[in-house]
Scaffold this motif. Structure first.
Motif, PDB file in Angstrom:
ATOM      1  N   LEU A 102       0.572  -1.222   0.026  1.00 31.18           N
ATOM      2  CA  LEU A 102      -0.252  -0.043  -0.103  1.00 31.18           C
ATOM      3  C   LEU A 102       0.691   0.692  -0.036  1.00 31.18           C
ATOM      4  CD1 LEU A 102      -2.630   1.228   0.234  1.00 31.18           C
ATOM      5  CD2 LEU A 102      -2.825   1.191   2.865  1.00 31.18           C
ATOM      6  N   GLN A 103       0.531   2.008  -1.480  1.00 25.07           N
ATOM      7  CA  GLN A 103       1.702   3.390  -1.601  1.00 25.07           C
ATOM      8  C   GLN A 103       1.040   4.090  -1.685  1.00 25.07           C
ATOM      9  OE1 GLN A 103       4.825   1.116  -3.510  1.00 25.07           O
ATOM     10  NE2 GLN A 103       6.462   2.717  -2.750  1.00 25.07           N
ATOM     11  N   TYR A 104       0.784   5.344  -1.801  1.00 23.00           N
ATOM     12  CA  TYR A 104       0.989   6.174  -2.188  1.00 23.00           C
ATOM     13  C   TYR A 104       1.760   7.219  -2.922  1.00 23.00           C
ATOM     14  CZ  TYR A 104      -3.278   4.902   1.157  1.00 23.00           C
ATOM     15  OH  TYR A 104      -4.236   4.734   1.850  1.00 23.00           O
ATOM     16  N   GLY A 105       1.165   8.312  -3.681  1.00 22.62           N
ATOM     17  CA  GLY A 105       2.395   9.130  -4.616  1.00 22.62           C
ATOM     18  C   GLY A 105       1.533  10.365  -5.112  1.00 22.62           C
ATOM     19  N   ILE A 106       1.899  11.248  -4.949  1.00 20.90           N
ATOM     20  CA  ILE A 106       2.065  12.649  -5.598  1.00 20.90           C
ATOM     21  C   ILE A 106       2.579  12.666  -7.457  1.00 20.90           C
ATOM     22  CG2 ILE A 106       1.718  15.028  -4.882  1.00 20.90           C
ATOM     23  CD1 ILE A 106       3.316  14.407  -2.239  1.00 20.90           C
ATOM     24  N   ALA A 107       1.160  13.476  -8.437  1.00 19.10           N
ATOM     25  CA  ALA A 107       2.169  13.366  -9.352  1.00 19.10           C
ATOM     26  C   ALA A 107       1.107  15.129 -10.077  1.00 19.10           C
ATOM     27  CB  ALA A 107       0.957  12.613 -10.362  1.00 19.10           C
ATOM     28  N   SER A 108       2.065  15.529 -10.377  1.00 23.22           N
ATOM     29  CA  SER A 108       2.033  16.635 -11.319  1.00 23.22           C
ATOM     30  C   SER A 108       1.923  16.287 -13.364  1.00 23.22           C
ATOM     31  CB  SER A 108       2.982  18.432 -11.354  1.00 23.22           C
ATOM     32  OG  SER A 108       3.803  16.985 -12.662  1.00 23.22           O
ATOM     33  N   PRO A 109       0.550  18.051 -13.780  1.00 23.36           N
ATOM     34  CA  PRO A 109       0.347  16.863 -15.599  1.00 23.36           C
ATOM     35  C   PRO A 109       2.427  16.548 -15.811  1.00 23.36           C
ATOM     36  CG  PRO A 109      -0.293  19.303 -14.800  1.00 23.36           C
ATOM     37  CD  PRO A 109       0.913  18.927 -12.748  1.00 23.36           C
ATOM     38  N   ASP A 110       3.049  16.554 -15.447  1.00 20.02           N
ATOM     39  CA  ASP A 110       4.934  16.171 -16.150  1.00 20.02           C
ATOM     40  C   ASP A 110       5.766  15.197 -15.240  1.00 20.02           C
ATOM     41  OD1 ASP A 110       4.481  18.530 -17.113  1.00 20.02           O
ATOM     42  OD2 ASP A 110       5.251  19.725 -15.530  1.00 20.02           O
ATOM     43  N   LEU A 111       4.623  14.641 -14.428  1.00 16.49           N
ATOM     44  CA  LEU A 111       5.512  13.570 -13.916  1.00 16.49           C
ATOM     45  C   LEU A 111       5.421  13.594 -12.376  1.00 16.49           C
ATOM     46  CD1 LEU A 111       8.842  13.553 -12.796  1.00 16.49           C
ATOM     47  CD2 LEU A 111       7.777  15.639 -13.053  1.00 16.49           C
ATOM     48  N   VAL A 112       4.984  11.755 -11.944  1.00 17.79           N
ATOM     49  CA  VAL A 112       5.087  11.359 -10.395  1.00 17.79           C
ATOM     50  C   VAL A 112       6.033  12.124 -10.022  1.00 17.79           C
ATOM     51  CG1 VAL A 112       4.745   9.527  -8.569  1.00 17.79           C
ATOM     52  CG2 VAL A 112       3.551   9.668 -11.212  1.00 17.79           C
ATOM     53  N   LEU A 113       6.050  13.261  -8.590  1.00 20.43           N
ATOM     54  CA  LEU A 113       6.890  13.388  -8.083  1.00 20.43           C
ATOM     55  C   LEU A 113       7.555  12.691  -6.558  1.00 20.43           C
ATOM     56  CD1 LEU A 113       5.192  16.717  -8.729  1.00 20.43           C
ATOM     57  CD2 LEU A 113       7.239  15.859  -9.418  1.00 20.43           C
ATOM     58  N   TRP A 114       6.646  12.114  -6.174  1.00 19.89           N
ATOM     59  CA  TRP A 114       7.000  11.455  -4.834  1.00 19.89           C
ATOM     60  C   TRP A 114       5.832   9.978  -4.935  1.00 19.89           C
ATOM     61  CZ3 TRP A 114       3.573  10.246  -0.328  1.00 19.89           C
ATOM     62  CH2 TRP A 114       4.473  10.031   1.105  1.00 19.89           C
ATOM     63  N   THR A 115       6.543   8.840  -3.835  1.00 19.83           N
ATOM     64  CA  THR A 115       6.329   8.043  -4.047  1.00 19.83           C
ATOM     65  C   THR A 115       6.134   7.553  -2.154  1.00 19.83           C
ATOM     66  OG1 THR A 115       6.006   7.414  -6.289  1.00 19.83           O
ATOM     67  CG2 THR A 115       4.742   5.669  -4.509  1.00 19.83           C
ATOM     68  N   SER A 116       5.446   7.264  -1.975  1.00 19.87           N
ATOM     69  CA  SER A 116       5.624   7.032  -0.173  1.00 19.87           C
ATOM     70  C   SER A 116       6.097   5.201  -0.463  1.00 19.87           C
ATOM     71  CB  SER A 116       4.118   6.636   0.650  1.00 19.87           C
ATOM     72  OG  SER A 116       3.363   5.813   0.346  1.00 19.87           O
ATOM     73  N   THR A 117       6.582   5.176   1.426  1.00 23.09           N
ATOM     74  CA  THR A 117       6.809   4.093   1.591  1.00 23.09           C
ATOM     75  C   THR A 117       5.093   3.020   1.857  1.00 23.09           C
ATOM     76  OG1 THR A 117       7.302   4.775   4.225  1.00 23.09           O
ATOM     77  CG2 THR A 117       9.091   5.050   2.479  1.00 23.09           C
ATOM     78  N   GLU A 118       5.625   1.827   2.223  1.00 24.31           N
ATOM     79  CA  GLU A 118       4.813   0.996   2.455  1.00 24.31           C
ATOM     80  C   GLU A 118       3.415   1.890   3.905  1.00 24.31           C
ATOM     81  OE1 GLU A 118       1.762  -1.532   3.283  1.00 24.31           O
ATOM     82  OE2 GLU A 118       3.397  -1.772   0.945  1.00 24.31           O
ATOM     83  N   GLN A 119       2.357   1.595   3.345  1.00 20.59           N
ATOM     84  CA  GLN A 119       1.385   2.185   4.734  1.00 20.59           C
ATOM     85  C   GLN A 119       0.642   1.691   4.588  1.00 20.59           C
ATOM     86  OE1 GLN A 119       1.693   5.485   5.582  1.00 20.59           O
ATOM     87  NE2 GLN A 119       3.668   5.877   4.124  1.00 20.59           N
TER      88      GLN A 119
END
Length: 202
Positions: free
Chosen positions: A167-184
């Motif tokens: 189970l992971q979460y992420g942050i995306a902009s219209p250009d690319l995925v900027l961040w992905t979390s560790t196991e949550q």
């Protein structure tokens, strides 16, 4: 007061001149029209005209000076009010807008709504969280971020990673995925949101 005296003097001289004209004319006729007397009266007449004209001219000048009203200029002075207008009316163009995509699963919409509520509580003043979770289909995170930006004016899209065994979460902009979390998997939404805000993306 000076202009009043000059006007009075001019009026007196003009009156004397008008009164003396018939007398001077009678004197000229009685004496047979002597040339010397005629020249003398001519000079006196010219002198009176010059004096009266000069007094009237000075009176006109002084009257125009007295009627001049000084123009009051308003200074462009900055008044300190003690109010920080930047904080009172923040510039909306500097606000970061974040939306949360609907999470996968049966309760994905409810879980995303809980995520939004916690994010609203913990986010700073420079972050605006979109009120409702966005159902943007099953495209890639970047494609969904493009749709969120185009239709809702969103800068960043928070999503749950679907193609992962953890189970992971992420942050995306219209250009690319900027961040992905560790196991949550073992963490609450509160912990997930705190880690997301500490990612440095916002």
């Amino acid at each position: 007061m000076i202009s009043k005296y000059r006007a009075t003097a001019a009026a007196v001289l003009a009156s004397l001149f008008l009164i003396s004209c018939p007398v001077m004319g009678a004197g000229d006729e009685g004496s047979g029209g002597g040339e010397g007397d005629s020249n003398e009266m001519t000079y006196i007449t010219i002198g009176l005209i010059v004096v009266v004209g000069g007094l009237f001219f000075l009176d006109v000048i002084n009257s125009s000076d007295d009627e001049t009203v000084p123009v009051e200029t308003v200074s462009n002075q900055i008044i300190e009010t003690g109010i920080n207008w930047d904080e009172t009316f923040p510039d909306d163009s500097m606000m970061i807008t974040v939306a949360v995509s609907v999470f996968p699963g049966e309760n994905g919409s409810e879980t995303a709504m809980q995520f939004i509520n916690v994010l609203n509580e913990l986010a700073g003043d420079s972050i605006t969280v979109y009120d409702d979770p966005l159902d943007l289909g099953t495209d890639s995170a970047v494609d969904r971020a493009i749709i969120a930006s185009g239709f809702f004016g969103v800068d960043y899209l928070v999503f749950q990673v679907e193609d992962s065994e953890t189970l992971q979460y992420g942050i995306a902009s219209p250009d690319l995925v900027l961040w992905t979390s560790t196991e949550q998997s073992d963490n609450s939404i509160l912990v997930v949101v705190e880690e997301l805000l500490q990612s440095g993306v916002f």
